[in-house]
Design an enzyme around this catalytic site. Structure first.
Site, PDB file in Angstrom:
ATOM      1  N   GLU A   1       0.915  -1.110  -0.078  1.00  0.00           N
ATOM      2  CA  GLU A   1      -0.062   0.118   0.199  1.00  0.00           C
ATOM      3  C   GLU A   1       0.890   1.293  -0.094  1.00  0.00           C
ATOM      4  O   GLU A   1       1.615   1.276   0.785  1.00  0.00           O
ATOM      5  CB  GLU A   1      -0.878   0.094   1.403  1.00  0.00           C
ATOM      6  CG  GLU A   1      -2.067  -1.047   1.058  1.00  0.00           C
ATOM      7  CD  GLU A   1      -3.124  -0.922   2.220  1.00  0.00           C
ATOM      8  OE1 GLU A   1      -3.080   0.014   3.164  1.00  0.00           O
ATOM      9  OE2 GLU A   1      -4.002  -1.543   2.274  1.00  0.00           O
TER      10      GLU A   1
ATOM     11  N   ASP B   1      -5.473   9.574   9.626  1.00  0.00           N
ATOM     12  CA  ASP B   1      -4.194   9.223  10.188  1.00  0.00           C
ATOM     13  C   ASP B   1      -3.496  10.086  11.431  1.00  0.00           C
ATOM     14  O   ASP B   1      -3.911  11.165  11.377  1.00  0.00           O
ATOM     15  CB  ASP B   1      -3.170   9.606   8.968  1.00  0.00           C
ATOM     16  CG  ASP B   1      -3.255   8.423   7.648  1.00  0.00           C
ATOM     17  OD1 ASP B   1      -3.118   7.162   7.727  1.00  0.00           O
ATOM     18  OD2 ASP B   1      -3.543   8.943   6.690  1.00  0.00           O
TER      19      ASP B   1
END
Length: 270
Positions: free
Chosen positions: A49, A60
């Protein structure tokens, strides 16, 4: 059959689990990304990824936020990320690559232009954090035409109806977020993950990868027992931050972290 589906099918036949590491493209420097991708494969990655840096990565935590800042400081753009995948493909035609990021850079580039360029470069899947399947009508057909697997997130709070709906829009695998929070924010509850993933498997035929909270070989093995693959991000990105000025030390540190996870997952083979 897509590269992602082919790899996951082969692993299933072998009784093995997928190891899916995440790094942010352009971190610590755009010139290092392709080399780091090869390092991940050498250390045991089945799928990569590759994060597309974005100025407001809402899902995040601080570790990946800082990685995005480092990458953007060097001017890393979506087009550059796609070019990195193309360069990676020059010597690795087999390892699937999933671009993970946010909608804005794709929208700015143009969805059709993005899909065509990504496919031409050898991208296999796209995980767009802030694109719910209900709003993917414009994008999903373009991805399908370009043979890009759309990958969506499932949360601990996702309802059964929504799991089914997401599965209908997905291909490749679904990404189960193991915690209620941002990346790198909490310790994983493996027993709870096991129950949730077992339930997800009842509702979808797609492989289920589990991410958020996997930090070492022990947690990788624990999660691997109950899923089809483990997705490792923040601990790798933090390692990049700590060794960003020494490329050789960085590659060794990533290998030392990822290879024991590979061995732990392979110990589960049956």
């Amino acid at each position: 059959m897509s590269r992602i589906e082919g790899v996951l099918n082969a692993l299933k036949e072998q009784g093995r689990k997928a190891l899916i590491p995440y790094i942010t493209a352009g971190d610590p420097h755009p010139d290092e990304t392709v080399s780091l991708m090869h390092t991940l494969v050498s250390a045991g990655a089945d799928i990569i990824e590759l994060g597309v840096p974005f100025s407001d990565p809402m899902a995040d935590g601080p570790v990946i936020q800082l990685a995005c800042e480092r990458a953007l400081k060097h001017g890393t753009s979506l087009r550059q990320v796609i070019a990195m995948v193309k360069e990676f493909r020059n010597s690795d035609p087999d390892t699937p690559v999933v671009l993970m990021g946010y909608l804005n850079p794709m929208e700015a580039m143009g969805y059709e232009a993005f899909a065509n360029a990504a496919a031409d470069a050898g991208v296999d899947g796209v995980l767009t954090v802030d694109l719910p399947p209900e709003e993917a009508d414009q994008v999903a057909p373009l991805f399908a035409d370009s043979h890009l697997d759309p990958i969506f997130l499932l949360a601990p709070t996702t309802t059964d109806d929504r799991i089914k709906a997401i599965s209908e829009h997905s291909s490749g695998y679904v990404y189960y977020v193991s915690i209620k929070g941002v990346t790198g924010s909490a310790t994983i509850d493996v027993d709870e993950v096991a129950k949730k993933v077992a339930h997800v498997h009842e509702l979808t035929a797609l492989p289920v990868g589990v991410g958020f909270g996997i930090r070492d070989a022990e947690t990788a093995a624990a999660v691997g027992r109950v899923s089809d693959g483990v997705i490792v991000g923040s601990v790798l990105v933090d390692t990049i931050a700590r060794h960003q000025t020494d490329p050789d030390a960085l590659r060794k540190a990533l290998t030392d972290l990822l290879h024991p996870m590979r061995e732990a997952l392979d110990s589960l083979a049956h």
